[in-house]
Design an enzyme around this catalytic site. Structure first.
Site, mmCIF file in Angstrom:
data_model
loop_
_atom_site.group_PDB
_atom_site.id
_atom_site.type_symbol
_atom_site.label_atom_id
_atom_site.label_comp_id
_atom_site.label_asym_id
_atom_site.label_seq_id
_atom_site.Cartn_x
_atom_site.Cartn_y
_atom_site.Cartn_z
ATOM 1 N NE ARG A 232 6.279 -0.121 -5.798
ATOM 2 C CZ ARG A 232 5.710 -1.187 -5.238
ATOM 3 N NH1 ARG A 232 6.213 -1.714 -4.131
ATOM 4 N NH2 ARG A 232 4.647 -1.747 -5.791
ATOM 5 C CG HIS A 280 9.556 -5.945 -4.169
ATOM 6 N ND1 HIS A 280 9.518 -4.881 -5.032
ATOM 7 C CD2 HIS A 280 8.323 -5.992 -3.607
ATOM 8 C CE1 HIS A 280 8.318 -4.326 -5.001
ATOM 9 N NE2 HIS A 280 7.579 -4.990 -4.129
HETATM 10 P P1 NAP Z 1 -2.790 3.120 0.364
HETATM 11 O O1 NAP Z 1 -3.880 2.415 1.085
HETATM 12 O O2 NAP Z 1 -3.102 3.863 -0.890
HETATM 13 O O3 NAP Z 1 -2.121 4.125 1.427
HETATM 14 C C1 NAP Z 1 -1.187 5.070 1.076
HETATM 15 C C2 NAP Z 1 -0.919 5.958 2.291
HETATM 16 O O4 NAP Z 1 0.122 6.887 1.956
HETATM 17 C C3 NAP Z 1 -2.144 6.778 2.699
HETATM 18 O O5 NAP Z 1 -2.203 6.883 4.091
HETATM 19 C C4 NAP Z 1 -1.831 8.137 2.069
HETATM 20 O O6 NAP Z 1 -2.424 9.241 2.734
HETATM 21 C C5 NAP Z 1 -0.329 8.203 2.245
HETATM 22 N N1 NAP Z 1 0.252 9.176 1.309
HETATM 23 C C6 NAP Z 1 0.212 9.190 -0.044
HETATM 24 N N2 NAP Z 1 0.816 10.286 -0.540
HETATM 25 C C7 NAP Z 1 1.250 10.983 0.539
HETATM 26 C C8 NAP Z 1 1.931 12.210 0.699
HETATM 27 N N3 NAP Z 1 2.286 12.961 -0.363
HETATM 28 N N4 NAP Z 1 2.204 12.640 1.944
HETATM 29 C C9 NAP Z 1 1.830 11.904 3.032
HETATM 30 N N5 NAP Z 1 1.173 10.724 2.951
HETATM 31 C C10 NAP Z 1 0.889 10.275 1.713
HETATM 32 O O7 NAP Z 1 -1.601 2.115 0.004
HETATM 33 P P2 NAP Z 1 -1.217 0.718 0.699
HETATM 34 O O8 NAP Z 1 -2.120 -0.358 0.224
HETATM 35 O O9 NAP Z 1 -1.067 0.937 2.158
HETATM 36 O O10 NAP Z 1 0.230 0.469 0.023
HETATM 37 C C11 NAP Z 1 1.272 1.406 0.163
HETATM 38 C C12 NAP Z 1 2.441 1.025 -0.720
HETATM 39 O O11 NAP Z 1 3.083 -0.142 -0.230
HETATM 40 C C13 NAP Z 1 2.089 0.640 -2.156
HETATM 41 O O12 NAP Z 1 1.852 1.781 -2.952
HETATM 42 C C14 NAP Z 1 3.320 -0.116 -2.586
HETATM 43 O O13 NAP Z 1 4.252 0.787 -3.134
HETATM 44 C C15 NAP Z 1 3.873 -0.675 -1.275
HETATM 45 N N6 NAP Z 1 3.828 -2.145 -1.225
HETATM 46 C C16 NAP Z 1 4.998 -2.828 -1.091
HETATM 47 C C17 NAP Z 1 4.987 -4.208 -1.008
HETATM 48 C C18 NAP Z 1 6.267 -4.988 -0.775
HETATM 49 O O14 NAP Z 1 6.254 -6.213 -0.779
HETATM 50 N N7 NAP Z 1 7.371 -4.331 -0.566
HETATM 51 C C19 NAP Z 1 3.767 -4.912 -1.060
HETATM 52 C C20 NAP Z 1 2.601 -4.170 -1.205
HETATM 53 C C21 NAP Z 1 2.635 -2.786 -1.277
HETATM 54 P P3 NAP Z 1 -4.037 9.388 2.801
HETATM 55 O O15 NAP Z 1 -4.497 8.288 3.743
HETATM 56 O O16 NAP Z 1 -4.234 10.734 3.362
HETATM 57 O O17 NAP Z 1 -4.552 9.194 1.406
#
Ligand code: NAP
Length: 317
Positions: A232, A280
């Site tokens: 983000r 995006h």
């Molecule tokens: P997810 O499965 O919830 O994974 C989030 C990861 O971030 C986890 O490994 C989590 O740690 C880590 N994290 C969260 N807070 C943290 C902190 N304070 N310090 C260190 N690590 C932290 O999410 P996801 O499905 O991979 O998606 C991630 C993000 O990608 C979404 O939230 C969205 O913003 C973005 N996204 C972008 C697009 C695009 O087209 N640009 C598309 C889809 C998603 P833990 O494993 O320890 O919980």
């Protein structure tokens, strides 16, 4: 006598409704799910499953008195968490589906390879008629750091390992991923940044991750590092990144996400020689595979099992 089918409502941005309704109708029939898309006019109080995103305009879940799950079609949930309340007993689930994951893995793999091979250098040399016999190191001698090791970050890290890179990763909690040196916590972040020649950013946006890349943390990167952010926009302090680009400390950034989208025309990222803007599009939820992921969640619910990818409103993702 058979049980009445459960009722589903699809509540998305109006431009998505036709595609999603068609995909869901097909998947429900193919999988012989005991679930029907509720006819128009069905009261909110009779809906069991809500296929949802914020752009639907539904910002109050209170009328959905019988709801069993809210199945978000987006992976990111910062538009909802802390802004819209949902009943504690109703799981609100993030979208995890193979189409979205594969798209994200390919986006990061492609842009990482651009940096690794320094394709821009040869583009510039070609334009200048310059025979510059520089050859890139092997991937095994290049370190790529991945911030975020969730559904998308982990799959990306695994692909980068398969491509031969030295891969480090960072998450909130400790992780064990074959081939990936995993870090967590504040000290872990500095350790990762120290060696990340290419930095992949795929964290969710929460109060803890806002401006995680700022003047202080960017300074830990090796000189000439490249950044790819598809998490983000507010994960990066824009002024700090622009300063790091101006000094050459950061060589180049590929940015898919921004504080304001579409990125305003006057923003310094547009036309910046050190920035590639993508609008995006790093990965999109694909209706067909997403509907299958949703029916898998519903099958879990019908079997009395806990759903997957449930958002924790306190953690913020
Ligand atoms: P997810 O499965 O919830 O994974 C989030 C990861 O971030 C986890 O490994 C989590 O740690 C880590 N994290 C969260 N807070 C943290 C902190 N304070 N310090 C260190 N690590 C932290 O999410 P996801 O499905 O991979 O998606 C991630 C993000 O990608 C979404 O939230 C969205 O913003 C973005 N996204 C972008 C697009 C695009 O087209 N640009 C598309 C889809 C998603 P833990 O494993 O320890 O919980």
């Amino acid at each position: 006598m058979t049980d009445a089918p459960r009722l589903m409502r699809i509540a998305l941005d109006p431009s998505e409704m036709e595609e999603w309704t068609a995909a869901m109708t097909t998947v429900l029939a193919e999988e012989e799910m005991p679930v029907e898309i509720a006819p128009a006019g069905t009261p909110d109080a009779e809906i069991d499953y809500l296929v949802y995103n914020y752009d639907s305009g539904v910002h109050d879940f209170a009328p959905f008195a019988r709801l069993r799950a809210i199945l978000n079609t987006w992976a990111g949930v910062e538009a909802v968490v802390g802004k819209i309340a949902w009943p504690e007993h109703v799981p609100f689930c993030r979208m995890v589906e193979p189409g979205l994951t594969e798209g994200m893995v390919e986006y990061f793999a492609g842009h990482a390879m651009r940096y690794h091979l320094d394709i821009d250098r040869f583009q510039a040399n070609s334009a200048a008629g310059r025979w510059d016999k520089w050859s890139p190191p092997l991937a095994r001698d290049r370190t790529v750091g991945v911030l975020g090791l969730g559904a998308l970050g982990r799959a990306t890290a695994e692909r980068l390992v398969a491509m031969g890179f030295r891969v480090t990763g960072w998450a909130r909690s400790a992780k064990d991923i074959p081939g990936v040196t995993c870090h967590h916590g504040a000290e872990g972040l500095m350790a990762l940044l120290n060696s990340a020649e290419i930095l992949v950013v795929i964290l969710p946006l929460t109060p803890d991750t806002t401006n995680v890349l700022n003047a202080e943390t960017l300074a830990y990167l090796p000189e000439g590092a490249c950044i790819i952010n598809a998490g983000r926009g507010p994960l990066i302090d824009d002024d700090a990144l622009l300063a790091a680009l101006a000094s050459g400390h950061v060589r180049h950034a590929t940015l898919d996400v921004f504080r304001e989208e579409p990125l305003p025309q006057a923003h310094p990222y547009w036309r910046h020689p050190g920035v590639t803007v993508t609008p995006h599009i790093a990965a999109v939820t694909r209706a067909r595979t997403a509907c299958q992921a949703i029916t898998a969640q519903i099958r879990r619910d019908l079997a009395g099992q806990t759903l997957c990818h449930i958002v924790d409103p306190v953690r913020g993702y």
